[in-house]
Write an enzyme that holds these catalytic residues in place. Structure first.
Site, PDB file in Angstrom:
ATOM      1  N   GLN A  58       0.811  -1.138   0.142  1.00  0.00           N
ATOM      2  CA  GLN A  58       0.068  -0.094   0.000  1.00  0.00           C
ATOM      3  C   GLN A  58       0.902   1.225  -0.209  1.00  0.00           C
ATOM      4  O   GLN A  58       1.714   1.598   0.862  1.00  0.00           O
ATOM      5  CB  GLN A  58      -0.802  -0.206   1.312  1.00  0.00           C
ATOM      6  N   TYR A 130      -5.573  10.579   4.415  1.00  0.00           N
ATOM      7  CA  TYR A 130      -4.328  10.933   4.043  1.00  0.00           C
ATOM      8  C   TYR A 130      -4.282  11.793   2.690  1.00  0.00           C
ATOM      9  O   TYR A 130      -5.289  12.387   2.325  1.00  0.00           O
ATOM     10  CB  TYR A 130      -3.593   9.628   3.844  1.00  0.00           C
ATOM     11  N   ARG A 182      -7.810   2.502  -2.574  1.00  0.00           N
ATOM     12  CA  ARG A 182      -8.741   2.468  -1.414  1.00  0.00           C
ATOM     13  C   ARG A 182      -9.134   3.815  -1.077  1.00  0.00           C
ATOM     14  O   ARG A 182      -8.644   5.139  -1.323  1.00  0.00           O
ATOM     15  CB  ARG A 182      -7.836   2.080  -0.113  1.00  0.00           C
ATOM     16  N   GLY A 273      -8.646  -7.166   8.833  1.00  0.00           N
ATOM     17  CA  GLY A 273      -7.647  -6.510   9.356  1.00  0.00           C
ATOM     18  C   GLY A 273      -7.300  -6.765  10.965  1.00  0.00           C
ATOM     19  O   GLY A 273      -6.469  -7.744  11.215  1.00  0.00           O
TER      20      GLY A 273
END
Length: 310
Positions: A58, A130, A182, A273
């Protein structure tokens, strides 16, 4: 650590790896920002693939969601000089036109390094507030140039990133290479990303060469805050919007077989996760019908027992 958690899985998506030093989000973070990092990244990719899983790294940039201490004294950066709405948030400086282009190129270079390191793909981390999300969000992006304002302008950064990444794939990959994206479906700030804007984003992304979309959710059955999209789950609305053109990865508090089946009703793939953090052989247990052995205790308790033993 990753090798232990890659058993029985179709793919492992690593934690976020920064593509530039200024993109570092927290101490100890994975990085793919320099060529000298390729050998150890290769070790990571090899460890994941040894158990048969595809290895996807990622790639991201933390943008304003970091601090000077993490950046060795450098000021944080973002689309605009607007701090995040969180305690102790630092005010970033707006990236210049030249810096935006350098950052876009950095994602392409990170993709090249991922290919050289032996990964099977990259996931662009456009979620969790982000930098990629910061350019799309009207909260963090107050620009009045070609990178801000309208939905189309706020999408431009994402569009250019995809061009950079796919150019690297076309140039360096000798075999099929996965590219995923994502995203987070909505923001709570005002102004902020609303689910209607996310539907528009998904409509753009479904027409690209992306191999999958990965929606970021804390629970897979979450309902949007929008009055226009509250009759079904976020996952179902996104899945319907994709029209079967791109596979969707569903996620959010998946702990057992029932959860997996529920996600697969509205997605082609399931991401797990937290459960894998505390239950490393979770997928193996499922495949061998050892459901009774799945870790079911609350995550806080499981973390305490596993990582903070008395």
């Amino acid at each position: 650590y990753y090798a232990e958690r890659s058993k029985g899985l179709g793919a492992v998506i690593t934690g976020a790896a920064n593509v530039q030093d200024l993109g570092k989000g927290w101490p100890g973070e994975l990085s793919i920002a320099h060529d000298e990092m390729v050998p150890r990244l290769s070790d990571l990719a090899t460890a994941i693939k040894e158990n048969g899983a595809k290895a996807i790294v990622q790639i991201f940039h933390g943008g304003r969601m970091t601090n000077r201490a993490t950046l060795s004294g450098e000021q944080t950066v973002s689309a605009s000089a607007v701090p995040a709405e969180r305690p102790h948030a630092e005010t970033p400086r707006a990236l210049s036109e030249a810096e935006i282009k350098e950052t876009i190129q950095a994602f392409g270079e990170a993709t090249r390094r991922a290919i050289e390191a032996g990964f099977d793909g990259v996931e662009l981390h456009g979620a969790n507030t982000y930098l990629i999300q910061q350019f799309f969000s009207p909260h963090s992006n107050r620009r009045n140039d070609q990178w801000g304002g309208s939905l189309e302008n706020r999408y431009r950064f994402i569009d250019e990133l995809l061009k950079s990444v796919f150019q690297a794939v076309d140039t360096y990959a000798k075999k099929p290479f996965i590219v995923g994206y994502r995203f987070s479906p909505e923001e709570f700030e005002t102004p902020g990303i609303r689910f209607e804007e996310t539907i528009w984003l998904v409509e753009q992304l479904r027409e690209t060469k992306l191999d999958y979309l990965h929606v970021s959710l804390n629970t897979y059955d979450r309902i949007a805050r929008s009055d226009s999209y509250n009759q079904k789950s976020i996952l179902r609305y996104v899945h319907e919007t994709l029209q079967g053109k791109i596979p969707l990865v569903g996620v959010g508090n998946v702990r057992n077989r029932k959860d997996v089946e529920a996600v697969l009703a509205d997605a082609e793939l399931v991401a797990v996760g937290q459960q894998l953090l505390v239950d490393p052989e979770w997928a193996v247990k499922l495949s061998e019908n050892r459901d009774a052995e799945l870790v079911t205790k609350p995550f806080a308790q499981a973390y305490q027992e596993l990582y903070l033993p008395n």
